[in-house]
Design an enzyme around this catalytic site. Structure first.
Site, mmCIF file in Angstrom:
data_model
loop_
_atom_site.group_PDB
_atom_site.id
_atom_site.type_symbol
_atom_site.label_atom_id
_atom_site.label_comp_id
_atom_site.label_asym_id
_atom_site.label_seq_id
_atom_site.Cartn_x
_atom_site.Cartn_y
_atom_site.Cartn_z
ATOM 1 C CD GLU A 1 -4.124 7.792 9.676
ATOM 2 O OE1 GLU A 1 -3.729 8.857 10.210
ATOM 3 O OE2 GLU A 1 -3.570 6.705 9.870
ATOM 4 C CG HIS B 1 -0.761 8.977 3.449
ATOM 5 N ND1 HIS B 1 -0.903 7.636 3.754
ATOM 6 C CD2 HIS B 1 -0.292 9.548 4.582
ATOM 7 C CE1 HIS B 1 -0.525 7.407 5.000
ATOM 8 N NE2 HIS B 1 -0.137 8.558 5.529
ATOM 9 C CG ASN C 1 -4.610 3.517 8.800
ATOM 10 O OD1 ASN C 1 -4.755 2.471 8.172
ATOM 11 N ND2 ASN C 1 -4.273 4.656 8.229
ATOM 12 C CD GLU D 1 -1.173 3.954 8.231
ATOM 13 O OE1 GLU D 1 -0.884 4.403 9.363
ATOM 14 O OE2 GLU D 1 -1.323 4.669 7.234
ATOM 15 N NE ARG E 1 -3.295 2.340 2.920
ATOM 16 C CZ ARG E 1 -3.048 3.215 3.909
ATOM 17 N NH1 ARG E 1 -2.149 2.951 4.827
ATOM 18 N NH2 ARG E 1 -3.725 4.334 3.979
ATOM 19 C CE1 TYR F 1 0.631 2.777 13.720
ATOM 20 C CE2 TYR F 1 -1.379 3.857 12.968
ATOM 21 C CZ TYR F 1 -0.141 3.301 12.694
ATOM 22 O OH TYR F 1 0.325 3.262 11.401
HETATM 23 O O1 IFM Z 1 3.105 7.635 9.937
HETATM 24 C C1 IFM Z 1 1.726 7.657 10.147
HETATM 25 C C2 IFM Z 1 0.987 7.431 8.846
HETATM 26 O O2 IFM Z 1 1.360 8.360 7.878
HETATM 27 C C3 IFM Z 1 -0.498 7.544 9.066
HETATM 28 N N1 IFM Z 1 -0.937 6.738 10.164
HETATM 29 C C4 IFM Z 1 -0.186 6.772 11.391
HETATM 30 C C5 IFM Z 1 1.292 6.599 11.120
HETATM 31 C C6 IFM Z 1 2.081 6.637 12.444
HETATM 32 O O3 IFM Z 1 1.890 7.865 13.067
#
Ligand code: IFM
Length: 452
Positions: A164, A119, A294, A360, A75, A296
């Site tokens: 995002e 992006h 995405n 992500e 990606r 985290y």
């Molecule tokens: O690096 C970023 C990415 O560009 C978008 N999502 C989160 C990642 C980590 O912060």
């Protein structure tokens, strides 16, 4: 061992400004991130994407690396200012030529390209005309989408409109931590709406041009009270539940409800009313195939009367963002793998009309190279536990089609510059040497076994 369904997609993700470099080559125009990173005090260490990992020149080596890891999908994003240096009108064939070569190289290596159109690297010329706060930018995006599809559409099947939009709108125009660095919460809401409009218009263009699969990628997270982080059944007061719902509306439903249902969530109808025009929500609500997630870490909040609104979260007055006890990454982000399974199960239940993909997931840690190796046990563990969480979610019925690690390479981590390393492959920024970390070698084995 936990085995994933047949056909599960394994891959890695990157983004143009974070890895390409070659910022002034082959007619590339200026982006808002060139301007922002050149502004003193905006990015840690004064870092910029001028050279980054030099992927623009080393893409063959990088595709070979992906092949050595057995990745089935890659990606990446297209830099709008390479394609339309002035943000509209004439298309720059040299800029598109790079992606043409990259796609061919990937396909020759049996790696499926997942193309993201936006992006975050908006052409500066468009920002000069108001950026995402200007409705016209959405229409320019649709033209750009057409130009990219015209060039790559004969070979690319997997298309993503935006990455995002929450970050682009609320960090870019709300708290100003990202480019273009504006701090106008009303414009942040307007930007979010125009990004959604761009998604709808872009989807329409892509669909009419014959795109096979279209995805919208959001940064999503479950929103918990502190007690719910480790105990899903913890009791929640009415005030806390209201705070959770308000933040969840801003983070996730603000994007998925318009895109998939053609309406803003109840909590945000009034906030968006000033800029929504008749027909916008129908335009935004185009059929799509996948939602990319995405993830985290969870977002943790509680009601705290008197707290002023956070500029990145318009309407968040009375809500406190809480720290989470326990292990964290080098970003300070708490490590909560169960947050991913809970999120995927919930999205699968609430939005059954689309498939899901983890587009992500990954972690920054302070890596060191020792004798040509990077023993990144923390990252390896992060990936393993989060992949187990994905497997759990599939077991509970979520239709998760794949997992793309963030990121293939260490890269320019936006306002944090190069000091935060998310790659499964280490990059020496002096020599630009690539060294697969232990996590990459572990990932290669997981990919080949289709199991963790
Ligand atoms: O690096 C970023 C990415 O560009 C978008 N999502 C989160 C990642 C980590 O912060």
């Amino acid at each position: 061992m936990r085995t994933f369904p047949a056909g599960f997609v394994w891959g890695a993700a990157t983004a143009a400004y974070q890895i390409e470099g070659a910022a002034k080559e082959d007619g590339r125009g200026q982006s808002i991130w060139d301007t922002f990173s050149a502004t003193p005090g905006k990015v840690a260490g004064g870092d910029t994407g001028e050279t980054a990992t030099d992927h623009y020149h080393r893409y063959r080596e990088d595709v070979a690396l992906m092949r050595s890891l057995g990745l089935g999908a890659y990606r990446f994003s297209v830099a709008w200012p390479r394609v339309q240096p002035d943000g509209g009108g004439a298309v720059n064939p040299l800029g598109l030529g790079f992606y043409d070569r990259l796609v061919d190289e990937l396909l020759a290596g049996d790696i499926t390209p997942y193309v993201t159109l936006y992006h975050w690297d908006l052409p500066q010329a468009l920002e000069d005309r108001g950026g995402w706060a200007n409705r016209d930018t959405a229409y320019r995006f649709a033209e750009y989408a057409q130009a990219v599809h015209d060039k790559l559409g004969d070979r690319v099947r997997e298309w993503t409109t935006l990455n995002e939009p929450w970050v682009a709108a609320f960090l870019g125009y709300g708290n100003g931590v990202h480019a273009p660095g504006r701090t106008e919460p009303a414009d942040a809401l307007r930007a979010a709406h125009h990004l959604l409009l761009a998604h709808g218009l872009g989807t329409k263009v892509l669909r009419e041009a014959g795109a096979e699969r279209i995805m919208l990628v959001i940064n999503s997270a479950p929103v918990f009270t502190p007690a719910q982080v480790h105990d899903p059944a913890a009791p929640v007061s009415e005030a806390d539940a209201e705070a959770v719902a308000r933040i969840d509306a801003l983070l996730t439903r603000q994007f998925l409800d318009p895109a998939l249902r053609g309406r803003y969530p109840e909590e945000l109808v009034a906030a968006h009313a000033p800029h929504v025009r008749d027909g916008d929500l129908e335009l935004i609500n185009q059929p799509i195939d996948l939602v990319g997630i995405n993830y985290y870490n969870p977002t943790v909040v509680e009601a705290a009367p008197g707290t002023p609104a956070d500029p990145a979260w318009p309407g968040s007055q009375g809500v406190r963002f809480c720290p989470v006890d326990g292990p964290a990454t080098a970003m300070g982000w708490p490590i909560v793998p169960s947050g991913l399974s809970r999120l995927l199960v919930r999205l699968g239940r609430d939005y059954p009309e689309v498939g899901l993909m983890v587009t992500e997931n990954g972690a920054a840690f302070d890596d060191t190279v020792e004798d040509g190796r990077v023993h990144d046990a923390d990252r390896l563990d992060y990936l393993r536990t989060h992949l187990r969480a994905v497997h759990d979610a599939i077991g509970e019925g979520a239709d998760v089609r794949g997992y793309l690690v963030w990121s293939l390479l260490d890269n320019f981590e936006w306002a944090e510059g190069y000091r935060k390393r998310f790659g499964i492959v280490h990059v020496d920024y002096g020599t630009l040497t690539r060294t697969p970390k232990d996590s990459a070698l572990w990932y290669r084995d997981a990919v080949s076994a289709n199991a963790v």
